[in-house]
Design a protein around this motif. Sequence first.
Motif, PDB file in Angstrom:
ATOM      1  N   PHE A  41       0.865  -1.180   0.000  1.00 29.44           N
ATOM      2  CA  PHE A  41       0.000   0.000   0.000  1.00 29.44           C
ATOM      3  C   PHE A  41       0.897   1.224   0.000  1.00 29.44           C
ATOM      4  O   PHE A  41       1.618   1.470   0.959  1.00 29.44           O
ATOM      5  N   GLN A  42       0.901   1.975  -1.094  1.00 29.58           N
ATOM      6  CA  GLN A  42       1.815   3.101  -1.212  1.00 29.58           C
ATOM      7  C   GLN A  42       1.201   4.385  -0.671  1.00 29.58           C
ATOM      8  O   GLN A  42       0.011   4.646  -0.818  1.00 29.58           O
ATOM      9  N   GLU A  43       2.058   5.193  -0.064  1.00 28.93           N
ATOM     10  CA  GLU A  43       1.598   6.406   0.597  1.00 28.93           C
ATOM     11  C   GLU A  43       1.682   7.621  -0.331  1.00 28.93           C
ATOM     12  O   GLU A  43       2.663   7.816  -1.044  1.00 28.93           O
ATOM     13  N   ASN A  44       0.641   8.440  -0.292  1.00 30.41           N
ATOM     14  CA  ASN A  44       0.662   9.775  -0.907  1.00 30.41           C
ATOM     15  C   ASN A  44       0.777   9.775  -2.423  1.00 30.41           C
ATOM     16  O   ASN A  44       1.307  10.731  -2.993  1.00 30.41           O
ATOM     17  N   VAL A  45       0.325   8.744  -3.079  1.00 32.86           N
ATOM     18  CA  VAL A  45       0.394   8.693  -4.538  1.00 32.86           C
ATOM     19  C   VAL A  45      -0.947   8.196  -5.078  1.00 32.86           C
ATOM     20  O   VAL A  45      -1.500   7.224  -4.581  1.00 32.86           O
ATOM     21  N   SER A  46      -1.449   8.846  -6.121  1.00 32.26           N
ATOM     22  CA  SER A  46      -2.710   8.400  -6.714  1.00 32.26           C
ATOM     23  C   SER A  46      -2.480   7.189  -7.596  1.00 32.26           C
ATOM     24  O   SER A  46      -1.381   6.952  -8.102  1.00 32.26           O
ATOM     25  N   PHE A  47      -3.523   6.426  -7.800  1.00 33.51           N
ATOM     26  CA  PHE A  47      -3.445   5.274  -8.698  1.00 33.51           C
ATOM     27  C   PHE A  47      -3.032   5.722 -10.096  1.00 33.51           C
ATOM     28  O   PHE A  47      -2.163   5.130 -10.735  1.00 33.51           O
ATOM     29  N   HIS A  49      -1.323   8.202 -11.038  1.00 37.33           N
ATOM     30  CA  HIS A  49       0.054   8.701 -11.139  1.00 37.33           C
ATOM     31  C   HIS A  49       0.998   7.599 -11.607  1.00 37.33           C
ATOM     32  O   HIS A  49       1.992   7.865 -12.292  1.00 37.33           O
ATOM     33  N   TYR A  50       0.691   6.347 -11.253  1.00 28.16           N
ATOM     34  CA  TYR A  50       1.557   5.231 -11.639  1.00 28.16           C
ATOM     35  C   TYR A  50       0.937   4.287 -12.666  1.00 28.16           C
ATOM     36  O   TYR A  50       1.653   3.556 -13.345  1.00 28.16           O
ATOM     37  N   PHE A  51      -0.379   4.246 -12.781  1.00 28.95           N
ATOM     38  CA  PHE A  51      -1.009   3.243 -13.640  1.00 28.95           C
ATOM     39  C   PHE A  51      -2.031   3.833 -14.610  1.00 28.95           C
ATOM     40  O   PHE A  51      -2.909   3.122 -15.090  1.00 28.95           O
ATOM     41  N   ALA A  52      -1.925   5.108 -14.932  1.00 29.29           N
ATOM     42  CA  ALA A  52      -2.955   5.798 -15.716  1.00 29.29           C
ATOM     43  C   ALA A  52      -3.304   5.091 -17.018  1.00 29.29           C
ATOM     44  O   ALA A  52      -4.476   4.930 -17.356  1.00 29.29           O
ATOM     45  N   THR A  53      -2.292   4.658 -17.785  1.00 30.40           N
ATOM     46  CA  THR A  53      -2.540   4.063 -19.099  1.00 30.40           C
ATOM     47  C   THR A  53      -2.182   2.583 -19.148  1.00 30.40           C
ATOM     48  O   THR A  53      -2.090   2.011 -20.239  1.00 30.40           O
TER      49      THR A  53
END
Length: 262
Positions: A41-47, A49-53
């Motif tokens: 579970f990563q802190e302070n990052v939106s989904f 931001h890392y997995f958009a496409t």
Amino acid sequence: MRKVLSVILAGMMMNPGMFAGTPPQGGGQTATPIQHVVVIFQENVSFDHYFATYPVALNPKGEPPFTALPGTPSVNGLSGGLLTNNPNLLNSANGAGAANPFRLDRSQAATADQDHDYLPEQQAYDFGLMDLFPSFTGTAGPPPNAPPPVVTTTGLVMGYYDGNTTYTWRLAQQYAMNDNSFGTTFGPSTVGALNLISGQTNGTTATLNGTGDETDGGAGSLTVIGDPNPISDVCTSSTSNQVTMGGNNIGDYLNSSGVTWG
């Protein structure tokens, strides 16, 4: 840009082959070959931001290519109008920060943290219109070399990585990923952690040194909306505003079923 509170968000299920031959805990039998589950579970990052496409990467020349395995499912991410005609570009209240989502490359591995406090997140959601993230949660710069004008504006909050930059895409190829994680309350890290393990942030049974991170939860209760520390935790990072939570969480249910956890 769709945001997931307290961010990511990648709940990953361990490959049962990694634990081949490991006996079930307590001598019981598992319904599937899976005997161990690990959640990251990563802190302070939106989904997004890392997995958009995900699972489609741009694969520009000079960057490590990423090609998804056959049968890789798509995620509830960004496509179509959300990429090219995003509400956060169209709302003039975002000022110079108004922007579509844009790809960050390998020279932009470090970005400014978005504001993820209770009120700014509530304002960014804009009654469900989801169109004021640059105005209320965006922070200007770094990284360098972002498409102008986002590097110098709050539009940076609309940036995302793909599989050419982040190794999390390769991890997602092997494990289960949670692309629909919902929180009950806006707010920062503690709110996300409580939602992860208990599904809600209400039920503060004791407070110490103030109540600045809690709000009225109704019927005389308190709901956590900030980052209080746990009472009696010897590893706590701060002695200000500490709380004890009531109610059940995942650990309680695992204990009652005789399943060990950490």
